[in-house]
Enzyme design. Structure first.
Site, PDB file in Angstrom:
ATOM      1  N   CYS A  85      -7.391  -1.999   8.753  1.00 18.71           N
ATOM      2  CA  CYS A  85      -6.071  -2.067   8.109  1.00 18.71           C
ATOM      3  C   CYS A  85      -5.522  -0.673   7.841  1.00 18.71           C
ATOM      4  O   CYS A  85      -4.373  -0.370   8.184  1.00 18.71           O
ATOM      5  CB  CYS A  85      -6.133  -2.878   6.812  1.00 18.71           C
ATOM      6  SG  CYS A  85      -6.283  -4.640   7.128  1.00 18.71           S
TER       7      CYS A  85
ATOM      8  N   ARG B 285     -17.176  -0.352   7.278  1.00 22.62           N
ATOM      9  CA  ARG B 285     -18.262  -0.972   6.503  1.00 22.62           C
ATOM     10  C   ARG B 285     -19.043  -1.931   7.388  1.00 22.62           C
ATOM     11  O   ARG B 285     -20.247  -2.086   7.267  1.00 22.62           O
ATOM     12  CB  ARG B 285     -17.663  -1.714   5.290  1.00 22.62           C
ATOM     13  CG  ARG B 285     -18.668  -2.434   4.405  1.00 22.62           C
ATOM     14  CD  ARG B 285     -17.978  -3.219   3.293  1.00 22.62           C
ATOM     15  NE  ARG B 285     -17.055  -4.242   3.775  1.00 22.62           N
ATOM     16  CZ  ARG B 285     -17.411  -5.460   4.192  1.00 22.62           C
ATOM     17  NH1 ARG B 285     -18.679  -5.823   4.179  1.00 22.62           N
ATOM     18  NH2 ARG B 285     -16.504  -6.324   4.622  1.00 22.62           N
TER      19      ARG B 285
ATOM     20  N   HIS C 265      -1.739  -5.673   1.753  1.00 20.34           N
ATOM     21  CA  HIS C 265      -2.955  -6.487   1.755  1.00 20.34           C
ATOM     22  C   HIS C 265      -2.721  -7.772   0.965  1.00 20.34           C
ATOM     23  O   HIS C 265      -1.967  -7.777  -0.010  1.00 20.34           O
ATOM     24  CB  HIS C 265      -4.119  -5.712   1.107  1.00 20.34           C
ATOM     25  CG  HIS C 265      -4.942  -4.923   2.074  1.00 20.34           C
ATOM     26  ND1 HIS C 265      -5.023  -3.546   2.033  1.00 20.34           N
ATOM     27  CD2 HIS C 265      -5.734  -5.318   3.110  1.00 20.34           C
ATOM     28  CE1 HIS C 265      -5.846  -3.129   3.003  1.00 20.34           C
ATOM     29  NE2 HIS C 265      -6.284  -4.183   3.676  1.00 20.34           N
TER      30      HIS C 265
ATOM     31  N   GLU D  68       0.831  -1.206   0.000  1.00 10.48           N
ATOM     32  CA  GLU D  68       0.000   0.000   0.000  1.00 10.48           C
ATOM     33  C   GLU D  68       0.865   1.256   0.000  1.00 10.48           C
ATOM     34  O   GLU D  68       1.858   1.341   0.715  1.00 10.48           O
ATOM     35  CB  GLU D  68      -0.889   0.021   1.257  1.00 10.48           C
ATOM     36  CG  GLU D  68      -1.879  -1.129   1.345  1.00 10.48           C
ATOM     37  CD  GLU D  68      -3.037  -0.992   0.345  1.00 10.48           C
ATOM     38  OE1 GLU D  68      -3.162   0.079  -0.278  1.00 10.48           O
ATOM     39  OE2 GLU D  68      -3.797  -1.967   0.200  1.00 10.48           O
TER      40      GLU D  68
HETATM   41  N1  PCA Z   1      -8.328  -6.739   6.856  1.00  7.62           N
HETATM   42  C1  PCA Z   1      -9.177  -5.640   7.245  1.00  7.62           C
HETATM   43  C2  PCA Z   1      -8.946  -5.476   8.729  1.00  7.62           C
HETATM   44  C3  PCA Z   1      -8.244  -6.703   9.184  1.00  7.62           C
HETATM   45  C4  PCA Z   1      -7.814  -7.371   7.941  1.00  7.62           C
HETATM   46  O1  PCA Z   1      -7.084  -8.370   7.876  1.00  7.62           O
HETATM   47  C5  PCA Z   1      -8.958  -4.389   6.418  1.00  7.62           C
HETATM   48  O2  PCA Z   1      -8.555  -4.494   5.247  1.00  7.62           O
HETATM   49  O3  PCA Z   1      -9.174  -3.300   6.915  1.00  7.62           O
END
Ligand code: PCA
Length: 215
Positions: free
Chosen positions: A141, A88, A165, A78
């Site tokens: 996240c 959400r 991610h 990111e």
């Molecule tokens: N993904 C979520 C929060 C925890 C995770 O593993 C996110 O993308 O915010």
């Protein structure tokens, strides 16, 4: 060199989170760097303190946080964390902030210090799909990505930090047709390749290569 790698626990309707599963399976050393692994709860109001305590204790050179991005096809380093919580769904504490500023005295956004283009390239060269992402969303996240950047801004100026991610695991898409997934082995391979890129680019910044997107 020491790298703190964090992974979130399961949230929402899922009983497993590839993030913590992959983090747990990383070796203790990658390219000469010591890897410290940390599970963090998918809770807005707890996650940052858990990471802050670990940074204070371990004094890592880098912090790489990993989270699940269901529906994404690739591992996505990111670029930017934003000063906004907008859930959400509820987090694992039942909390769902809406349009909430994380820190009134923080920047609107922070760019990562990680070499995200070098990471994406290294992951692809390991045979795993990857692309730079320009949004970490507005859930926990992005929150932890922002919080670690804020800590860097205010408390720990020497750390470099960022977020990546990763997609669903195959077992998570059994009842989600047309949804991409990636095996745990590929997650571990890809995260390891990304960490190797972080180590090899240390002190040199990112590479100049095309990773931009029109939208
Ligand atoms: N993904 C979520 C929060 C925890 C995770 O593993 C996110 O993308 O915010």
């Amino acid at each position: 060199m020491k790298i703190l790698v964090t992974g979130f626990d399961p949230f929402g309707d899922d009983k497993i989170n590839p993030a913590i599963e992959a983090v747990k399976r990383l070796p203790d050393e990658i390219a000469g760097a010591q890897i410290v692994k940390l599970e963090i709860p998918t809770k807005f109001n707890v996650s940052a303190d858990v990471v802050k305590d670990a940074i204070a204790k371990e004094k890592p050179d880098y912090v790489l946080s990993i989270g699940q991005a269901g529906g994404r096809f690739e591992l996505t380093p990111e670029r930017v964390a934003i000063n906004l919580d907008d859930g959400r769904i509820q987090d694992n504490a039942g909390y769902q902030p809406l349009n909430h500023t994380i820190h009134g005295d923080g920047e609107n956004a922070y760019f990562t210090q990680l070499p995200i283009k070098a990471m994406a390239k290294a992951i692809r060269e390991a045979g795993v799909p990857s692309a730079v992402s320009n949004t970490a969303g507005t859930y926990v996240c992005n929150h932890i990505f922002y919080q670690v950047q804020y800590m860097r801004d205010k408390m720990f100026p020497d750390i470099k930090a960022g977020f990546m991610h990763i997609p669903f695991l195959p077992e998570q898409v059994v009842t989600r047709p047309e949804t991409p997934s990636l095996s745990l082995d590929d997650d571990v391979l890809g995260i390891t390749a990304a960490i190797k890129a972080i180590v090899s680019r240390d002190g040199k910044g990112d590479i100049e290569t095309i990773e931009g997107k029109d939208h």
